[in-house]
Scaffold this motif. Structure first.
Motif, PDB file in Angstrom:
ATOM      1  N   ASP A  18      93.540  38.024  85.595  1.00 15.72           N
ATOM      2  CA  ASP A  18      93.011  39.233  84.965  1.00 15.72           C
ATOM      3  C   ASP A  18      92.055  38.992  83.800  1.00 15.72           C
ATOM      4  OD1 ASP A  18      94.176  40.921  86.688  1.00 15.72           O
ATOM      5  OD2 ASP A  18      95.705  41.685  85.324  1.00 15.72           O
ATOM      6  N   THR A  19      92.428  38.092  82.899  1.00 17.07           N
ATOM      7  CA  THR A  19      91.601  37.863  81.717  1.00 17.07           C
ATOM      8  C   THR A  19      90.215  37.367  82.100  1.00 17.07           C
ATOM      9  OG1 THR A  19      93.583  37.218  80.559  1.00 17.07           O
ATOM     10  CG2 THR A  19      91.518  36.688  79.495  1.00 17.07           C
ATOM     11  N   GLY A  20      90.159  36.466  83.082  1.00 19.48           N
ATOM     12  CA  GLY A  20      88.890  35.863  83.462  1.00 19.48           C
ATOM     13  C   GLY A  20      87.877  36.908  83.868  1.00 19.48           C
ATOM     14  N   LYS A  21      88.288  37.822  84.709  1.00 21.56           N
ATOM     15  CA  LYS A  21      87.340  38.831  85.181  1.00 21.56           C
ATOM     16  C   LYS A  21      86.923  39.775  84.047  1.00 21.56           C
ATOM     17  CE  LYS A  21      84.866  41.547  87.703  1.00 21.56           C
ATOM     18  NZ  LYS A  21      83.531  41.146  88.182  1.00 21.56           N
ATOM     19  N   ALA A  22      87.874  40.190  83.230  1.00 21.98           N
ATOM     20  CA  ALA A  22      87.531  41.112  82.139  1.00 21.98           C
ATOM     21  C   ALA A  22      86.585  40.435  81.145  1.00 21.98           C
ATOM     22  CB  ALA A  22      88.794  41.606  81.444  1.00 21.98           C
TER      23      ALA A  22
END
Ligand SMILES: *Cc1c(COP(=O)(O)O)cnc(C)c1O
Length: 516
Positions: free
Chosen positions: A151-155
Motif C-alpha cells: 500500500d505505501t509504495g503506490k501511495a
C-alpha cells in the motif's frame, strides 16, 4: 512562528516546519514535534463543516503558524484535495445506524488512507525544497527510497510522481504483493518514478533499503555522481502526520452538523493501527480541541500495542510477525508511539530516549506507573483474530449495508467491544476492492486459511472485484477499475540484497530516471 523540537532532545536547535519535513527524522533518531500545539475553539471546529475540505485543511495548517505564507497554504491544499479524490467531500462520514460512524479515508487515487497524507506532503516537500534552493540553503535534489509490502509504495509513487527536483524508487517483494497492488505499482505514470521487484520477502527488501540508507559510500556516490540525497518521507515525517489531524476535526464538525453528536459532546475514536500514525493524529486533534472520550487502538493478531496499552510493557523479545488479512497492520515496532510517549511524559526527552534505547538493545521496555495511568485514561485497546476479522466483513455488509475492507473490519470489531455510551468514529483506512480475496471469504463464510473455490481462485484481482461489486451492489473505484487497461511500465526483477537495491538505484539514475 512555530518551531520543531525532537523527542530525544539530540537534534540541536529547533527548526522550522519546512526544515522538519525535508529532514524527516532528527539527527539523534528522534521524531520532530511542534513546540506549540495550537487550540481551536469549539466554534472554530464546528465552522469547518461549512468549508470545502481543502479549506478545512488550510485552516488547520494555518493554526500551526508554520513557515508557509497563508496564500501558499491555500494553493497547496487546493491542489492536494481536488478531483484526485473520487468524493468531493474527500473524507466523508457514514452513519452505520447504531451509534457507529465510519470515517471514509479511502477516496484518494490509490484507495487507501495513506493518500490523505501522501497527496499533501509531497507538495509541501516540493514547495519547501524549491524555496531552500532559491535561498541557497539547498543545492541538491532528493531521491525518495521506499520498501513496500504493497500500500505505501503506490501511495508514495502517486504522491511524488511529477514533483520537481525529487525522484522516487520503490522496491516490493517479487511475488509478495496482490494482483491489484502489482498492477497499481507497475503501471505508475510519471518521469521521476522507478519500480523494482526484489527477489526475497518483504523483510529482505526492507532491510536492504535500510542498509542502503545507512551506507555512507553509497550516499557519497549518489551525491557526487548525481547530486542527489536520499530521503524516506515515511510515516514518522511530521508532514505525513499533520494532514491526518485535519480529518478528525473535519469529521467532528460534520457529525455536529448532521446531529450525530451534540456540539461539545465527546466522541470515541477507533483506529486500525500499525505504525501508530493515524491514531496519534486523533490524539493531536484532541489536543487542539476535539471533544474526545477515548481512543480505541485496534490491532490484528500482531497485538504488541494491545499488550502495551494494557500493561505498560512493550515487549517484542519473543514475538514473530503474523501474516494477516490486514497486512498494513502487520508490524512489531510502532514508530510513532515515541511521539505519544513524549507527550504523555510532558515532553521528557530523557525518559523517551531511555525507553527507545532499551527497545533497540533489549527489545523491551516498561513505562513508569504515572505514564501508564495517563495512557490508560486516554486509550483502550483490543485485538482481533484473522477469522473474526473476515466474519465482521460479511456481518457488517449484511447488517449495516457497508462493505468494509479487512483493516476497517478489525476496527469495527474493537469498537463494538470497547465502546461506551459516546458515538464512536471508526477510521476506515482502505477500500474493500484492494483486498478482494479476503473480502470474498468474509462474504461467503470462509476462514482466513481456507482456499478460495477453484472458479473464484482462477479470476484476476479485477474480475473478482467486479464479481463482488455486482453481488453487493457496490462499486469498484475508478482508479482500480482503470488498471485493467493501464499499460505496464515496469518489469525489472532484481536481487533483494543491499547490492541489488543500490545498483538498481544507480542504474535508474544513470538512465536519467530523475528529471534534471
Ligand atoms: C498504513 C495503514 C494502516 C496503519 O496506519 P498507521 O498510521 O501506520 O497506524 C491501517 N490500514 C491501512 C489500510 C493502511 O494502509
Amino acid at each position: 512562528m512555530n518551531t520543531f523540537i525532537d523527542t530525544r532532545g539530540s537534534g540541536g536547535e529547533p527548526i522550522s516546519f519546512c526544515q522538519a519535513i525535508v529532514k524527516g527524522i532528527a539527527p539523534g533518531g528522534g521524531l520532530y514535534v511542534p513546540q506549540a500545539i495550537p487550540a481551536l475553539s469549539l466554534e472554530d471546529i464546528c465552522a469547518l463543516a461549512r468549508l470545502p475540505y481543502r479549506d478545512r485543511a488550510a485552516r488547520v495548517y494555518k493554526a500551526f503558524d508554520i513557515d508557509v505564507p497563508d496564500p501558499d497554504v491555500d494553493a497547496l491544499m487546493a491542489a492536494a484535495y481536488a478531483d484526485n479524490f473520487d468524493d468531493e467531500r474527500v473524507a466523508p462520514v457514514r452513519d452505520l445506524g447504531d451509534g457507529t460512524y465510519v470515517l471514509e479515508l479511502f477516496h484518494g487515487p490509490t484507495s487507501a488512507f495513506k493518500d490523505m497524507a501522501l497527496q499533501c506532503l509531497p507538495r509541501f516537500f516540493e514547495y519547501a525544497t524549491s524555496r531552500m534552493r532559491e535561498s541557497g540553503e539547498l543545492d541538491h535534489d532528493h531521491l525518495i527510497l521506499v520498501a513496500t509490502s504493497g500500500d505505501t509504495g503506490k501511495a508514495a509513487l502517486e504522491g511524488f510522481a511529477g514533483r520537481d527536483h525529487v525522484g522516487i524508487v520503490v522496491f516490493y517483494p517479487d511475488g509478495g504483493v496482490s494482483d491489484i497492488q502489482l498492477r497499481q505499482m507497475t503501471t505508475q505514470r510519471g518521469d521521476n518514478v522507478g519500480v523494482f521487484a526484489a527477489r526475497g520477502d518483504f523483510d529482505d527488501c526492507q532491510s536492504s533499503v535500510k542498509r542502503a540508507f545507512a551506507d555512507a559510500a553509497f550516499n557519497d556516490l549518489l551525491m557526487s555522481r548525481h547530486n542527489v540525497a536520499l530521503s524516506s518521507a515515511n510515516s514518522i515525517n511530521w508532514g505525513r502526520l499533520m494532514p491526518q489531524i485535519v480529518y478528525y476535526l473535519s469529521a467532528y464538525a460534520d457529525m455536529v452538523a448532521s446531529g450525530a453528536v451534540a456540539k461539545g459532546a465527546p466522541i470515541d475514536v477507533c483506529v486500525p493501527t500499525g505504525n501508530f500514525g493515524n491514531i496519534l493524529a486523533a490524539y493531536y486533534a484532541h489536543r487542539m480541541g476535539l471533544p474526545l472520550g477515548r481512543l480505541l487502538c485496534a490491532s490484528n493478531e500482531n497485538n504488541v500495542l494491545t499488550d502495551f496499552i494494557e500493561t505498560g510493557t512493550y515487549d517484542v523479545r519473543t514475538r514473530s510477525l503474523h501474516l494477516t488479512p490486514s497486512p498494513s497492520m502487520d508490524i512489531l515496532i510502532s514508530s510513532n508511539l515515541e511521539r505519544q510517549l513524549f507527550e504523555l511524559t510532558d515532553r521528557d526527552h530523557e525518559r523517551v530516549a531511555g525507553w527507545m534505547a532499551q527497545l533497540a538493545d533489549e527489545r523491551c521496555f516498561t513505562v513508569d506507573g504515572p505514564t501508564r495511568e495517563r495512557m490508560q485514561r486516554l486509550y483502550a485497546a483490543g485485538c482481533v483474530t484473522n477469522d473474526r476479522c473476515l466474519e465482521v466483513i460479511g456481518q457488517t455488509y449484511r447488517e449495516r449495508g457497508f462493505l468494509p475492507d479487512p483493516h476497517t473490519a478489525v476496527a469495527l470489531e474493537v469498537a463494538r467491544r470497547l465502546r461506551g455510551d459516546n458515538p464512536v468514529l471508526v477510521a476506515s483506512t482502505a477500500h474493500w476492492a484492494k483486498f478482494g480475496p479476503n473480502v470474498w471469504r468474509g462474504l461467503n463464510g470462509l476462514g482466513a486459511d481456507q482456499p478460495l473455490p477453484a472458479e473464484v481462485a482462477g479470476l484476476s484481482g479485477l474480475e473478482l472485484d467486479r464479481r463482488i461489486a455486482s453481488q453487493t451492489g457496490t462499486q469498484v473505484p475508478a482508479g482500480i477499475a482503470a488498471l485493467e487497461t493501464a499499460p505496464r511500465r515496469f518489469f525489472d526483477v532484481v536481487d533483494g540484497t543491499t547490492e541489488g537495491v543500490e545498483s538498481s538505484v544507480l542504474g535508474w539514475l544513470a538512465k536519467g530516471g530523475e528529471r534534471a
